[in-house]
Design a protein around this motif. Structure first.
Motif, mmCIF file in Angstrom:
data_model
loop_
_atom_site.group_PDB
_atom_site.id
_atom_site.type_symbol
_atom_site.label_atom_id
_atom_site.label_comp_id
_atom_site.label_asym_id
_atom_site.label_seq_id
_atom_site.Cartn_x
_atom_site.Cartn_y
_atom_site.Cartn_z
ATOM 1 N N PHE A 159 -8.913 2.365 -0.638
ATOM 2 C CA PHE A 159 -9.044 1.326 -1.655
ATOM 3 C C PHE A 159 -10.156 1.626 -2.654
ATOM 4 C CE2 PHE A 159 -7.064 -2.103 1.331
ATOM 5 C CZ PHE A 159 -5.876 -1.391 1.351
ATOM 6 N N PRO A 160 -11.327 2.108 -2.211
ATOM 7 C CA PRO A 160 -12.359 2.457 -3.198
ATOM 8 C C PRO A 160 -11.914 3.584 -4.145
ATOM 9 C CG PRO A 160 -13.360 2.164 -1.050
ATOM 10 C CD PRO A 160 -11.871 2.134 -0.843
ATOM 11 N N ILE A 161 -11.165 4.558 -3.620
ATOM 12 C CA ILE A 161 -10.652 5.623 -4.488
ATOM 13 C C ILE A 161 -9.693 5.023 -5.505
ATOM 14 C CG2 ILE A 161 -9.169 7.682 -4.588
ATOM 15 C CD1 ILE A 161 -10.376 8.513 -1.877
ATOM 16 N N ALA A 162 -8.794 4.174 -5.044
ATOM 17 C CA ALA A 162 -7.829 3.539 -5.951
ATOM 18 C C ALA A 162 -8.552 2.759 -7.039
ATOM 19 C CB ALA A 162 -6.896 2.620 -5.173
ATOM 20 N N HIS A 163 -9.544 1.997 -6.647
ATOM 21 C CA HIS A 163 -10.287 1.184 -7.613
ATOM 22 C C HIS A 163 -10.954 2.066 -8.664
ATOM 23 C CE1 HIS A 163 -12.048 -2.545 -8.920
ATOM 24 N NE2 HIS A 163 -13.249 -1.968 -8.949
ATOM 25 N N ARG A 164 -11.410 3.232 -8.262
ATOM 26 C CA ARG A 164 -12.135 4.130 -9.148
ATOM 27 C C ARG A 164 -11.207 4.953 -10.056
ATOM 28 N NH1 ARG A 164 -14.364 6.836 -5.511
ATOM 29 N NH2 ARG A 164 -13.330 8.822 -5.721
ATOM 30 N N VAL A 165 -10.069 5.427 -9.544
ATOM 31 C CA VAL A 165 -9.272 6.400 -10.302
ATOM 32 C C VAL A 165 -8.100 5.819 -11.076
ATOM 33 C CG1 VAL A 165 -9.926 8.263 -8.720
ATOM 34 C CG2 VAL A 165 -7.721 7.095 -8.415
ATOM 35 N N LEU A 166 -7.639 4.636 -10.712
ATOM 36 C CA LEU A 166 -6.478 4.083 -11.414
ATOM 37 C C LEU A 166 -6.903 3.394 -12.701
ATOM 38 C CD1 LEU A 166 -4.370 2.695 -8.423
ATOM 39 C CD2 LEU A 166 -4.132 4.878 -9.616
ATOM 40 N N SER A 167 -6.130 3.619 -13.733
ATOM 41 C CA SER A 167 -6.420 3.023 -15.041
ATOM 42 C C SER A 167 -5.969 1.568 -15.064
ATOM 43 C CB SER A 167 -5.693 3.799 -16.140
ATOM 44 O OG SER A 167 -4.295 3.567 -16.038
ATOM 45 N N VAL A 168 -6.383 0.862 -16.089
ATOM 46 C CA VAL A 168 -5.977 -0.536 -16.270
ATOM 47 C C VAL A 168 -4.455 -0.620 -16.350
ATOM 48 C CG1 VAL A 168 -6.071 -2.510 -17.845
ATOM 49 C CG2 VAL A 168 -8.142 -1.191 -17.367
ATOM 50 N N VAL A 199 0.838 -1.200 0.000
ATOM 51 C CA VAL A 199 0.000 0.000 0.000
ATOM 52 C C VAL A 199 0.870 1.246 0.000
ATOM 53 C CG1 VAL A 199 -1.628 1.353 1.403
ATOM 54 C CG2 VAL A 199 -1.989 -1.094 1.097
ATOM 55 N N GLU A 200 1.858 1.278 0.867
ATOM 56 C CA GLU A 200 2.685 2.483 0.993
ATOM 57 C C GLU A 200 3.702 2.619 -0.132
ATOM 58 O OE1 GLU A 200 3.843 4.290 4.445
ATOM 59 O OE2 GLU A 200 2.367 3.328 5.727
ATOM 60 N N GLN A 201 4.260 1.499 -0.576
ATOM 61 C CA GLN A 201 5.302 1.543 -1.592
ATOM 62 C C GLN A 201 4.770 1.737 -3.009
ATOM 63 O OE1 GLN A 201 8.756 1.470 -1.020
ATOM 64 N NE2 GLN A 201 7.974 1.859 1.033
ATOM 65 N N HIS A 202 3.588 1.202 -3.300
ATOM 66 C CA HIS A 202 3.117 1.200 -4.683
ATOM 67 C C HIS A 202 1.745 1.847 -4.881
ATOM 68 C CE1 HIS A 202 6.535 -1.360 -5.387
ATOM 69 N NE2 HIS A 202 6.091 -2.216 -4.492
ATOM 70 N N LEU A 203 0.782 1.505 -4.040
ATOM 71 C CA LEU A 203 -0.577 1.992 -4.257
ATOM 72 C C LEU A 203 -0.703 3.492 -3.981
ATOM 73 C CD1 LEU A 203 -3.436 1.081 -5.076
ATOM 74 C CD2 LEU A 203 -3.934 0.863 -2.635
ATOM 75 N N ILE A 204 -0.218 3.939 -2.839
ATOM 76 C CA ILE A 204 -0.346 5.363 -2.498
ATOM 77 C C ILE A 204 0.383 6.252 -3.511
ATOM 78 C CG2 ILE A 204 0.313 7.120 -0.793
ATOM 79 C CD1 ILE A 204 -0.626 5.138 1.383
ATOM 80 N N PRO A 205 1.617 5.926 -3.906
ATOM 81 C CA PRO A 205 2.248 6.770 -4.943
ATOM 82 C C PRO A 205 1.453 6.800 -6.254
ATOM 83 C CG PRO A 205 3.917 5.468 -3.831
ATOM 84 C CD PRO A 205 2.583 4.954 -3.361
ATOM 85 N N ALA A 206 0.863 5.665 -6.641
ATOM 86 C CA ALA A 206 0.060 5.643 -7.870
ATOM 87 C C ALA A 206 -1.179 6.519 -7.726
ATOM 88 C CB ALA A 206 -0.338 4.202 -8.204
ATOM 89 N N ILE A 207 -1.800 6.488 -6.559
ATOM 90 C CA ILE A 207 -2.973 7.338 -6.325
ATOM 91 C C ILE A 207 -2.567 8.811 -6.344
ATOM 92 C CG2 ILE A 207 -4.725 8.005 -4.632
ATOM 93 C CD1 ILE A 207 -4.817 5.037 -3.792
ATOM 94 N N ARG A 208 -1.443 9.130 -5.728
ATOM 95 C CA ARG A 208 -0.967 10.528 -5.715
ATOM 96 C C ARG A 208 -0.751 11.041 -7.147
ATOM 97 N NH1 ARG A 208 0.391 12.256 -0.530
ATOM 98 N NH2 ARG A 208 1.170 10.652 0.871
ATOM 99 N N ARG A 209 -0.198 10.159 -8.000
ATOM 100 C CA ARG A 209 0.032 10.560 -9.394
ATOM 101 C C ARG A 209 -1.281 10.695 -10.178
ATOM 102 N NH1 ARG A 209 4.194 6.801 -8.677
ATOM 103 N NH2 ARG A 209 2.965 5.170 -9.703
#
Length: 191
Positions: A141-150, A64-74
């Motif tokens: 997690f719901p934000i990540a699911h909604r905003v991250l592209s395939v 979550v901290e190493q990969h998911l959060i940075p992807a959401i920030r971007r």
């Protein structure tokens, strides 16, 4: 969206392992406290503190901290407030651990009056981390699911597989990392 599903399953598995380990640490702290009502055992307190310090380090290396959060920030600024809240929870937890570390370094000078405060700080740290996990699951997690592209999910899944392969010598495992697998014994004889 298969990669998103894989990534979310990997994250949830990591969260579940973390939660189980945290509950074991909470039980250890409670048992150590109960066992010290008549006799202060500085070794137990130091062991609990050291375990939580290692645990805190592990928490910062999670997927979550190493990969998911940075992807959401971007991907979006929508989660900025939530990410600031998560950072504040982590900072408070780290402050509690540092406070306990300071108290342990001065334990002899403080006498036994510090014991309750140390125990309370360790319990508060655990509560803060549980709060962070709950916020991640309910809001992040719901934000990540909604905003991250395939493509972003694919990149995250690829990083997860690579990290899992390195961590487990090329074989994937659902076992917790060594810091979590080496949990302290939960049963203690009363002194």
């Amino acid at each position: 969206m298969l990669t998103a599903t894989y990534s979310l399953v990997a994250i949830v598995n990591e969260q579940n392992n973390l939660r189980r380990a945290l509950h074991s640490l909470q039980q250890y702290i409670q048992n150590a406290w109960d066992g010290m009502l008549h006799h202060v055992d500085l070794d137990r307190i130091e062991h609990a503190f050291n375990s939580l310090t290692e645990f805190d380090s592990y928490c910062h290396s999670r997927k979550v901290e190493q990969h998911l959060i940075p992807a959401i920030r971007r991907a979006t600024s929508e989660a900025d407030t939530l990410l600031a809240e998560l950072d504040a929870i982590s900072a408070t937890g780290l402050h509690l651990l540092r406070s306990v570390g300071d108290q342990l370094r001065h334990a002899i000078d403080l006498g036994e009056t510090w014991l309750h405060e140390v125990s309370n700080s360790l319990v508060q740290y655990c509560r803060k981390l549980l709060k962070r996990l709950a916020k991640e699951e309910a809001e992040l997690f719901p934000i990540a699911h909604r905003v991250l592209s395939v493509d972003e999910w694919f990149a995250i899944a690829e990083k997860f597989l690579s990290a899992d392969g390195q961590t487990h010598g090329g074989r994937l495992s659902s076992q917790p990392p060594p810091v979590l697998a080496a949990m302290p014994e939960q049963r203690f004889a009363a002194h």
